[in-house]
Design an enzyme around this catalytic site. Structure first.
Site, short mmCIF file in Angstrom:
data_model
loop_
_atom_site.label_atom_id
_atom_site.label_comp_id
_atom_site.label_asym_id
_atom_site.label_seq_id
_atom_site.Cartn_x
_atom_site.Cartn_y
_atom_site.Cartn_z
N HIS A 179 0.98 -1.24 -0.08
CA HIS A 179 -0.03 -0.03 0.06
C HIS A 179 0.74 1.15 0.07
CE1 HIS A 179 -3.40 -2.37 1.71
NE2 HIS A 179 -3.54 -2.33 0.59
N GLU A 182 1.56 3.97 2.81
CA GLU A 182 2.25 3.50 4.02
C GLU A 182 3.87 3.92 4.06
OE1 GLU A 182 0.39 -0.34 4.49
OE2 GLU A 182 -1.52 0.81 4.35
N ARG A 237 -3.28 4.73 -2.13
CA ARG A 237 -3.28 3.30 -1.45
C ARG A 237 -3.00 2.18 -2.43
NH1 ARG A 237 -5.41 0.05 2.73
NH2 ARG A 237 -6.53 -1.65 2.18
N HIS A 306 2.79 -3.45 6.79
CA HIS A 306 1.86 -2.34 6.47
C HIS A 306 2.18 -1.41 7.67
CE1 HIS A 306 -0.72 -4.42 3.39
NE2 HIS A 306 -0.03 -5.51 3.84
N GLU A 380 1.47 -4.15 11.19
CA GLU A 380 0.79 -2.91 11.19
C GLU A 380 1.87 -2.14 11.93
OE1 GLU A 380 -1.57 -1.60 9.19
OE2 GLU A 380 -2.78 -3.19 8.43
#
Lengths: 419, 175
Positions: A179, A182, A237, A306, A380
């Site tokens: 993405h 990020e 994204r 991510h 994440e």
């Protein structure tokens, strides 16, 4: 004012196409209000194309303007005939630009050593691709670069291979930047790749891992999206593929995998941020990884990175039903998160994707898991929303530093639990 | 807990941390009642244990500095792409955070999780009364859908009178 009209006509006749060659920057000092008005009027003339670097404000205050080569004669005549004093600040703008380009390229050549690469700032796609080459140059025999395919806009999809030899050894797959917005992930990827290369032979864990396994690391997994975050929309994204019959662009590459594809954890609307795509693996960026992992045949772990939320997730995302290896994955996540927190106190939550973040189908790690890759995790990274995607670059190194032990925990576990 | 005919109710126990003084924390308990149909904002009741740090000095400094500006304060892309916020813009950023909290509350449901992603544009609107007024265009990030939603909000602020959002509206996403 009549003079201005004549002047504009002269300029209109002398048009040329060259950018900046022969352009000059003049410093003009209006001595009275009339001069100021005349200068302002000059700015309004589209044929003349003067570009004010410092706008006219009041008498006595210098004004800087870039004058395109084709308008130079006319502008100088205009200034002189109105008794407006001026001097030439820059004789040739293009020459200055060429010199600047040369110095930039020189400093980039100096950057040719990974020891001067600035890990604490965000970089462009070209800078990162250049750095990859220097990493390979600096660590021959350990790091090599492969191309596994091309993006929608035909950018190369590069993967760094860390290997000390052997033939088709069991492997760990890492990816960052799927993405594109990020940014902390690509930045962490660079630092981590460098860390792996540096620590081989020094750190016992990474040395043990690389002595029997290979690591494949795709740092810019979505290069089209990444380029777009630099050029046009920092919040982009998805991929940049064109959708037939829609004015909206892009597919969510983390909803495009063939695992629970097409459920309520993704969207069928091309304008949505979680658009799954017309069919599974429609995106080249995804298909190339699928093909690579399938043909390799010996990948034992997939770790997809991510941001943001500070979580460590494992399958499934497409269902709340627990994965067969739930207990083992849960225990491993718990350990990794604890070792991450030990560095700076950063708290992560962990668990299956569906139970910890939200239902998401067609994700990377669900596909990997359902295709025999037991140790599949999604990180994440920082933060939890204060800066979100716009994480200050001062947090790059701390984020990468704290994530390192967590990654090692997973990789060591993979090494010690062959299957 | 589901309240018949009204909606789901959540009981929360949380710790509030001062973003500017990380060691300063207060305990908080809250009750959040979502309304079925999601057409009204959830009801929120809360109690705080202990005291929140006094910010009078910083508030007054920002207030006086801004009131005395010759040209209206303007800004864009706060934080910038690299996460930077200039020192002069930090209070403007914090104000947006507080004000966006109101907008988020008014538009939250059980299935949303909003964060302020960025201030796209901010422009001060000069006022003849004592309040400061700012017209913001912010980007909200909604976690579940992953959408970035532009939102306009008009914010009034005064050190003693607090923050008020006098107007807000969702903006169309550019295709």
């Amino acid at each position: 004012m009549k003079f201005l009209l004549v002047f504009a006509a002269l300029v209109a006749a002398a048009r040329s196409e060259q950018l900046f060659v022969g352009d000059q920057v003049l410093r003009v000092t209006p001595s009275n209000g009339e001069h100021v008005s005349l200068l302002r009027a000059l700015a309004e003339l589209p044929e003349v194309q003067v570009d004010f670097w410092r706008h006219p404000t009041s008498p006595g205050q210098p004004t800087d303007l870039r004058v395109p080569f084709r308008s130079l004669q006319a502008v100088k005549v205009f200034l002189e005939s109105n008794n407006i004093s001026y001097s030439i600040m820059i004789e040739d703008v293009q020459k200055l630009l060429d010199e600047e380009k040369k110095t930039m390229m020189k400093s980039r050549r100096i950057d040719r050593s990974t020891s001067t690469f600035d890990f604490a700032s965000y970089h462009t796609i070209d800078e990162i691709y250049d750095w990859m080459d220097t990493l390979v140059d600096d660590h021959p025999g350990l790091v090599s670069k492969l191309q596994i395919g091309q993006s929608y806009e035909n950018r190369p999809l590069y993967v760094l291979k860390f290997s000390t030899g052997g033939s088709n050894r069991p492997a760990i797959w890492l990816d960052t930047g799927i993405h594109s917005r990020e940014w902390i992930t690509q930045a962490t990827g660079i630092w981590t790749a460098n860390k792996i290369a540096e620590e081989y032979g020094q750190d016992p864990s990474i040395t043990a891992i690389l002595d029997s396994m290979d690591i494949f690391f795709e740092i810019i997994t979505n290069p089209d999206g990444f380029a777009y975050t630099h050029s046009s929309n920092r919040m982009w994204r998805k991929t940049r593929s064109i959708s037939a019959g829609s004015s909206c662009v892009g597919v969510d590459p983390n909803r495009n995998w063939d695992a629970g594809f097409g459920g309520s954890g993704s969207s069928s609307n091309p304008c949505s941020e979680t658009y799954r795509g017309p069919y599974a693996h429609s995106e080249r960026e995804v298909k190339s990884i699928v093909d690579f992992i399938r043909s390799h045949g010996n990948v034992k772990s997939v770790i997809s990175i991510h941001s943001y939320s500070q979580m460590l997730l494992f399958p499934y995302g497409y269902t709340t039903a627990p994965a067969p290896d739930h207990q083992e994955l849960n225990e491993l996540a718990k350990k990794a998160v604890s070792d991450l927190a030990a560095v700076y106190g950063t708290k992560y939550t962990y668990g299956s994707t569906a139970n910890t973040i939200y239902l998401a189908d067609g994700t990377t790690i669900d596909w990997a898991y359902d295709n025999g890759v037991k140790y599949s995790f999604t990180f994440e990274l920082r933060d939890t929303g204060r800066y979100g995607f716009l994480l200050p670059s001062s947090q790059i190194i701390p984020t990468a530093t704290e994530t390192w032990p967590a990654l090692l925990d997973i990789m060591v576990h993979v090494l010690e639990h062959p299957y | 807990q589901d309240i018949d005919g009204v909606g789901p109710k959540y009981h929360l126990e949380l710790v509030l941390e001062d973003v500017l003084h990380k060691d300063s924390t207060v305990n908080c308990t809250a009750e959040v009642l979502y309304h079925l149909g999601n057409t009204t904002a959830p009801d929120v009741q809360f109690t705080i244990e202990g005291e929140v740090k006094n910010t009078d000095e910083a508030d007054n400094m920002f207030y006086n500095r801004t009131k005395s500006l010759e040209k209206e304060l303007v800004g864009e892309n706060i934080p910038d792409s690299h996460g930077n916020v200039s020192p002069e813009m930090e209070p403007v950023h914090l104000l947006a955070w507080v004000a966006s909290g109101y907008v988020i509350w008014q538009n939250s449901t059980e299935n949303t999780n909003f964060q302020l992603a960025q201030i796209k544009r901010v422009k001060q609107v000069k006022r003849s009364d004592e309040h400061l007024e700012f017209d913001y265009t912010i980007l909200l990030h909604e976690m579940v859908s992953q959408e970035i939603i532009p939102w306009q909000m008009t914010v009034l602020w005064h050190p003693q009178h607090g923050v008020q959002v006098t107007q807000d509206s969702r903006q169309p996403k550019h295709a």
